[in-house]
Design a protein around this motif. Structure first.
Motif, PDB file in Angstrom:
ATOM      1  N   ASP A 151       0.528  -1.120   0.036  1.00  0.00           N
ATOM      2  CA  ASP A 151      -0.318   0.163  -0.058  1.00  0.00           C
ATOM      3  C   ASP A 151       0.585   1.560   0.221  1.00  0.00           C
ATOM      4  O   ASP A 151       0.340   2.287  -0.553  1.00  0.00           O
ATOM      5  N   LEU A 152       1.485   1.101   0.645  1.00  0.00           N
ATOM      6  CA  LEU A 152       2.962   2.808   1.183  1.00  0.00           C
ATOM      7  C   LEU A 152       3.202   2.843  -0.518  1.00  0.00           C
ATOM      8  O   LEU A 152       3.419   3.803  -0.645  1.00  0.00           O
ATOM      9  N   LEU A 153       3.736   1.390  -0.755  1.00  0.00           N
ATOM     10  CA  LEU A 153       4.830   1.653  -2.949  1.00  0.00           C
ATOM     11  C   LEU A 153       3.815   1.867  -3.570  1.00  0.00           C
ATOM     12  O   LEU A 153       4.652   2.303  -4.647  1.00  0.00           O
ATOM     13  N   GLY A 154       2.290   1.826  -3.194  1.00  0.00           N
ATOM     14  CA  GLY A 154       1.427   1.753  -4.003  1.00  0.00           C
ATOM     15  C   GLY A 154       1.227   0.787  -5.232  1.00  0.00           C
ATOM     16  O   GLY A 154       0.906   0.934  -6.425  1.00  0.00           O
ATOM     17  N   LEU A 155       1.913   0.216  -4.213  1.00  0.00           N
ATOM     18  CA  LEU A 155       1.836  -1.073  -5.508  1.00  0.00           C
ATOM     19  C   LEU A 155       0.230  -2.382  -5.051  1.00  0.00           C
ATOM     20  O   LEU A 155       0.390  -3.076  -6.028  1.00  0.00           O
ATOM     21  N   SER A 156      -0.458  -2.221  -4.504  1.00  0.00           N
ATOM     22  CA  SER A 156      -1.067  -2.727  -3.745  1.00  0.00           C
ATOM     23  C   SER A 156      -2.666  -3.439  -5.459  1.00  0.00           C
ATOM     24  O   SER A 156      -2.791  -4.915  -5.023  1.00  0.00           O
ATOM     25  N   GLU A 157      -2.448  -2.395  -5.944  1.00  0.00           N
ATOM     26  CA  GLU A 157      -3.311  -2.703  -6.914  1.00  0.00           C
ATOM     27  C   GLU A 157      -3.079  -3.855  -8.436  1.00  0.00           C
ATOM     28  O   GLU A 157      -2.955  -4.585  -8.961  1.00  0.00           O
ATOM     29  N   SER A 196      -2.586  -8.023  -7.366  1.00  0.00           N
ATOM     30  CA  SER A 196      -3.601  -7.526  -7.285  1.00  0.00           C
ATOM     31  C   SER A 196      -5.037  -9.206  -6.656  1.00  0.00           C
ATOM     32  O   SER A 196      -3.362  -9.722  -6.339  1.00  0.00           O
TER      33      SER A 196
END
Length: 99
Positions: free
Chosen positions: A84-90, A93
């Motif tokens: 989430d912090l790195l913006g990679l949770s999407e 997936s």
């Protein structure tokens, strides 16, 4: 990082600290497993670094392109928070990560 054989391929157990020092060995290990189904156990992760997450994201994309199973299982809360912090949770997936 231990490699454990499974019926469906191999299991990779991530170390507690996914930092720059862990990136090279993780890359090498995944490279040797290309073409085989892989399950990555993220239960022990206590610290997340961008380099290792990038390697995992690249591996997931490669396995998908090769039409071979690549799954991250039992992600620790730290692992999920790091994504989430790195913006990679999407990018990594739900199809890649199984609780």
């Amino acid at each position: 990082m231990a490699k454990k054989p499974t019926r469906a391929g191999a299991a990779v157990e991530l170390p507690g600290i996914l930092d720059l020092k862990a990136a090279g060995p993780l890359f090498d290990q995944l490279l040797t497993l290309r073409g085989k189904p892989v399950t990555v156990d993220a239960a022990s992760v206590e610290k997340v670094g961008a380099q290792c997450i990038q390697i995992l994201q690249s591996a997931a994309a490669t396995w998908h392109a090769d039409e071979v199973a690549f799954t991250i299982v039992e992600p620790s809360e730290t692992f999920r928070s790091g994504l989430d912090l790195l913006g990679l949770s999407e990018i990594l997936s739900q199809k890649d990560i199984a609780a």
